[in-house]
Motif scaffolding. Structure first.
Motif, PDB file in Angstrom:
ATOM      1  N   ALA A  80      68.294 -43.688  83.320  1.00 39.53           N
ATOM      2  CA  ALA A  80      67.671 -42.467  83.815  1.00 39.53           C
ATOM      3  C   ALA A  80      66.152 -42.496  83.697  1.00 39.53           C
ATOM      4  CB  ALA A  80      68.213 -41.258  83.053  1.00 39.53           C
ATOM      5  N   HIS A  81      65.621 -43.204  82.689  1.00 38.18           N
ATOM      6  CA  HIS A  81      64.183 -43.175  82.435  1.00 38.18           C
ATOM      7  C   HIS A  81      63.454 -44.445  82.838  1.00 38.18           C
ATOM      8  CE1 HIS A  81      65.628 -39.905  79.867  1.00 38.18           C
ATOM      9  NE2 HIS A  81      64.459 -39.355  80.139  1.00 38.18           N
ATOM     10  N   GLY A  82      64.136 -45.451  83.289  1.00 37.24           N
ATOM     11  CA  GLY A  82      63.467 -46.669  83.733  1.00 37.24           C
ATOM     12  C   GLY A  82      63.229 -47.641  82.596  1.00 37.24           C
ATOM     13  N   PRO A  83      62.155 -48.425  82.709  1.00 39.32           N
ATOM     14  CA  PRO A  83      61.903 -49.491  81.732  1.00 39.32           C
ATOM     15  C   PRO A  83      61.713 -48.944  80.305  1.00 39.32           C
ATOM     16  CG  PRO A  83      60.296 -49.562  83.536  1.00 39.32           C
ATOM     17  CD  PRO A  83      61.135 -48.351  83.734  1.00 39.32           C
ATOM     18  N   VAL A  84      62.221 -49.714  79.338  1.00 38.76           N
ATOM     19  CA  VAL A  84      62.145 -49.330  77.935  1.00 38.76           C
ATOM     20  C   VAL A  84      61.493 -50.474  77.174  1.00 38.76           C
ATOM     21  CG1 VAL A  84      63.532 -48.766  75.906  1.00 38.76           C
ATOM     22  CG2 VAL A  84      64.222 -47.930  78.132  1.00 38.76           C
ATOM     23  N   SER A  85      60.662 -50.133  76.205  1.00 36.13           N
ATOM     24  CA  SER A  85      60.001 -51.170  75.419  1.00 36.13           C
ATOM     25  C   SER A  85      61.027 -51.890  74.539  1.00 36.13           C
ATOM     26  CB  SER A  85      58.903 -50.562  74.543  1.00 36.13           C
ATOM     27  OG  SER A  85      59.478 -49.797  73.509  1.00 36.13           O
ATOM     28  N   PRO A  86      60.763 -53.159  74.213  1.00 36.30           N
ATOM     29  CA  PRO A  86      61.692 -53.904  73.358  1.00 36.30           C
ATOM     30  C   PRO A  86      61.875 -53.273  71.975  1.00 36.30           C
ATOM     31  CG  PRO A  86      60.131 -55.399  74.400  1.00 36.30           C
ATOM     32  CD  PRO A  86      59.691 -54.006  74.720  1.00 36.30           C
ATOM     33  N   GLU A  87      60.844 -52.626  71.455  1.00 32.29           N
ATOM     34  CA  GLU A  87      60.948 -51.986  70.143  1.00 32.29           C
ATOM     35  C   GLU A  87      61.964 -50.854  70.157  1.00 32.29           C
ATOM     36  OE1 GLU A  87      57.940 -52.323  71.714  1.00 32.29           O
ATOM     37  OE2 GLU A  87      57.179 -54.032  70.582  1.00 32.29           O
ATOM     38  N   ILE A  88      61.916 -50.027  71.202  1.00 34.72           N
ATOM     39  CA  ILE A  88      62.855 -48.911  71.317  1.00 34.72           C
ATOM     40  C   ILE A  88      64.268 -49.431  71.538  1.00 34.72           C
ATOM     41  CG2 ILE A  88      63.508 -46.936  72.748  1.00 34.72           C
ATOM     42  CD1 ILE A  88      60.531 -46.391  73.127  1.00 34.72           C
ATOM     43  N   LEU A  89      64.410 -50.477  72.351  1.00 33.52           N
ATOM     44  CA  LEU A  89      65.717 -51.070  72.591  1.00 33.52           C
ATOM     45  C   LEU A  89      66.297 -51.661  71.303  1.00 33.52           C
ATOM     46  CD1 LEU A  89      67.898 -51.765  74.645  1.00 33.52           C
ATOM     47  CD2 LEU A  89      66.686 -53.906  75.080  1.00 33.52           C
ATOM     48  N   ALA A  90      65.457 -52.353  70.539  1.00 37.05           N
ATOM     49  CA  ALA A  90      65.922 -52.939  69.271  1.00 37.05           C
ATOM     50  C   ALA A  90      66.340 -51.851  68.282  1.00 37.05           C
ATOM     51  CB  ALA A  90      64.822 -53.818  68.662  1.00 37.05           C
ATOM     52  N   GLY A  91      65.585 -50.761  68.224  1.00 38.39           N
ATOM     53  CA  GLY A  91      65.950 -49.651  67.345  1.00 38.39           C
ATOM     54  C   GLY A  91      67.270 -49.023  67.758  1.00 38.39           C
ATOM     55  N   GLY A  92      67.484 -48.878  69.036  1.00 38.42           N
ATOM     56  CA  GLY A  92      68.742 -48.328  69.525  1.00 38.42           C
ATOM     57  C   GLY A  92      69.921 -49.237  69.246  1.00 38.42           C
ATOM     58  N   LEU A  93      69.718 -50.531  69.395  1.00 39.76           N
ATOM     59  CA  LEU A  93      70.797 -51.476  69.093  1.00 39.76           C
ATOM     60  C   LEU A  93      71.133 -51.477  67.607  1.00 39.76           C
ATOM     61  CD1 LEU A  93      69.909 -54.481  71.423  1.00 39.76           C
ATOM     62  CD2 LEU A  93      71.784 -52.848  71.664  1.00 39.76           C
ATOM     63  N   LYS A  94      70.104 -51.317  66.766  1.00 40.38           N
ATOM     64  CA  LYS A  94      70.359 -51.250  65.316  1.00 40.38           C
ATOM     65  C   LYS A  94      71.222 -50.047  64.985  1.00 40.38           C
ATOM     66  CE  LYS A  94      67.812 -49.292  62.327  1.00 40.38           C
ATOM     67  NZ  LYS A  94      66.862 -48.723  61.437  1.00 40.38           N
ATOM     68  N   VAL A  95      70.913 -48.920  65.565  1.00 42.97           N
ATOM     69  CA  VAL A  95      71.706 -47.712  65.331  1.00 42.97           C
ATOM     70  C   VAL A  95      73.129 -47.906  65.859  1.00 42.97           C
ATOM     71  CG1 VAL A  95      71.948 -45.290  65.995  1.00 42.97           C
ATOM     72  CG2 VAL A  95      69.736 -46.159  65.252  1.00 42.97           C
ATOM     73  N   ALA A  96      73.259 -48.569  67.014  1.00 43.44           N
ATOM     74  CA  ALA A  96      74.582 -48.794  67.592  1.00 43.44           C
ATOM     75  C   ALA A  96      75.433 -49.715  66.724  1.00 43.44           C
ATOM     76  CB  ALA A  96      74.445 -49.375  68.998  1.00 43.44           C
ATOM     77  N   LEU A  97      74.808 -50.581  65.953  1.00 41.37           N
ATOM     78  CA  LEU A  97      75.564 -51.520  65.119  1.00 41.37           C
ATOM     79  C   LEU A  97      75.962 -50.943  63.764  1.00 41.37           C
ATOM     80  CD1 LEU A  97      73.655 -54.825  65.889  1.00 41.37           C
ATOM     81  CD2 LEU A  97      75.924 -54.150  66.669  1.00 41.37           C
ATOM     82  N   LEU A  98      75.382 -49.827  63.365  1.00 41.38           N
ATOM     83  CA  LEU A  98      75.706 -49.263  62.055  1.00 41.38           C
ATOM     84  C   LEU A  98      77.161 -48.814  61.953  1.00 41.38           C
ATOM     85  CD1 LEU A  98      72.485 -47.242  61.209  1.00 41.38           C
ATOM     86  CD2 LEU A  98      73.339 -49.285  60.063  1.00 41.38           C
ATOM     87  N   SER A  99      77.666 -48.166  62.974  1.00 35.07           N
ATOM     88  CA  SER A  99      79.033 -47.656  62.943  1.00 35.07           C
ATOM     89  C   SER A  99      80.073 -48.775  62.818  1.00 35.07           C
ATOM     90  CB  SER A  99      79.273 -46.792  64.183  1.00 35.07           C
ATOM     91  OG  SER A  99      80.541 -46.224  64.163  1.00 35.07           O
ATOM     92  N   PRO A 100      79.998 -49.844  63.618  1.00 31.99           N
ATOM     93  CA  PRO A 100      80.991 -50.903  63.432  1.00 31.99           C
ATOM     94  C   PRO A 100      80.816 -51.661  62.115  1.00 31.99           C
ATOM     95  CG  PRO A 100      79.561 -51.435  65.274  1.00 31.99           C
ATOM     96  CD  PRO A 100      79.218 -50.056  64.831  1.00 31.99           C
ATOM     97  N   VAL A 101      79.598 -51.742  61.617  1.00 26.11           N
ATOM     98  CA  VAL A 101      79.411 -52.397  60.317  1.00 26.11           C
ATOM     99  C   VAL A 101      80.099 -51.592  59.221  1.00 26.11           C
ATOM    100  CG1 VAL A 101      77.681 -52.949  58.556  1.00 26.11           C
ATOM    101  CG2 VAL A 101      77.336 -53.673  60.903  1.00 26.11           C
ATOM    102  N   PHE A 102      79.944 -50.272  59.241  1.00 29.37           N
ATOM    103  CA  PHE A 102      80.644 -49.432  58.269  1.00 29.37           C
ATOM    104  C   PHE A 102      82.155 -49.584  58.433  1.00 29.37           C
ATOM    105  CE2 PHE A 102      76.839 -46.407  58.016  1.00 29.37           C
ATOM    106  CZ  PHE A 102      76.386 -46.991  56.845  1.00 29.37           C
ATOM    107  N   GLY A 103      82.626 -49.630  59.680  1.00 26.58           N
ATOM    108  CA  GLY A 103      84.048 -49.815  59.930  1.00 26.58           C
ATOM    109  C   GLY A 103      84.564 -51.138  59.398  1.00 26.58           C
ATOM    110  N   MET A 104      83.777 -52.200  59.563  1.00 25.62           N
ATOM    111  CA  MET A 104      84.177 -53.508  59.045  1.00 25.62           C
ATOM    112  C   MET A 104      84.200 -53.533  57.522  1.00 25.62           C
ATOM    113  SD  MET A 104      82.453 -56.319  61.556  1.00 25.62           S
ATOM    114  CE  MET A 104      81.245 -55.443  62.517  1.00 25.62           C
TER     115      MET A 104
END
Length: 121
Positions: A80-104
């Protein structure tokens, strides 16, 4: 117990999405509690071991469900917002990985409890 550690734990739980990480924390406590209870009182019928098995597997799937829904929301926002900086993308991926890490982690703790109860017999 160190209150700084508890603060960091709850910060991570909030950061990973409370809808998914707080139930995972409760499943973690359930697996530990049932394992300790089984050691103390015994589990002749094997029902407690079955419950630990199911709770730990549910925690694993719940964590990955949280990741998938989080990634879908993130990719919707990116599209929806177009290009995203790598820093914001990396931060979002880190947040996305927290839930499965807790599950594991919950899954592994539950499996260790099942193994220890099996060896006890």
């Amino acid at each position: 117990m160190n209150f700084l550690f508890l603060g960091q734990l709850f910060d991570r739980l909030n950061e990973g999405g409370p809808i998914f990480t707080y139930p995972l924390f409760l499943m973690f406590l359930t697996c530990i509690g049932l394992t300790i209870y089984s050691f103390m009182k015994g589990d002749v019928s094997g029902k407690l071991k079955q419950i630990i098995h199911h709770v730990s597997l549910f925690a694993l799937v719940w964590g990955f469900l949280g990741q998938m829904l989080g990634l879908i929301g993130a990719f919707d926002a990116i599209s929806a917002h177009g290009p995203v900086s790598p820093e914001i993308l990396a931060g979002g991926l880190k947040v996305a990985l927290l839930s499965p890490v807790f599950g594991m982690v919950v899954f592994l703790i539950g499996r260790l409890g099942i193994l220890s109860l099996t060896f006890k017999k």
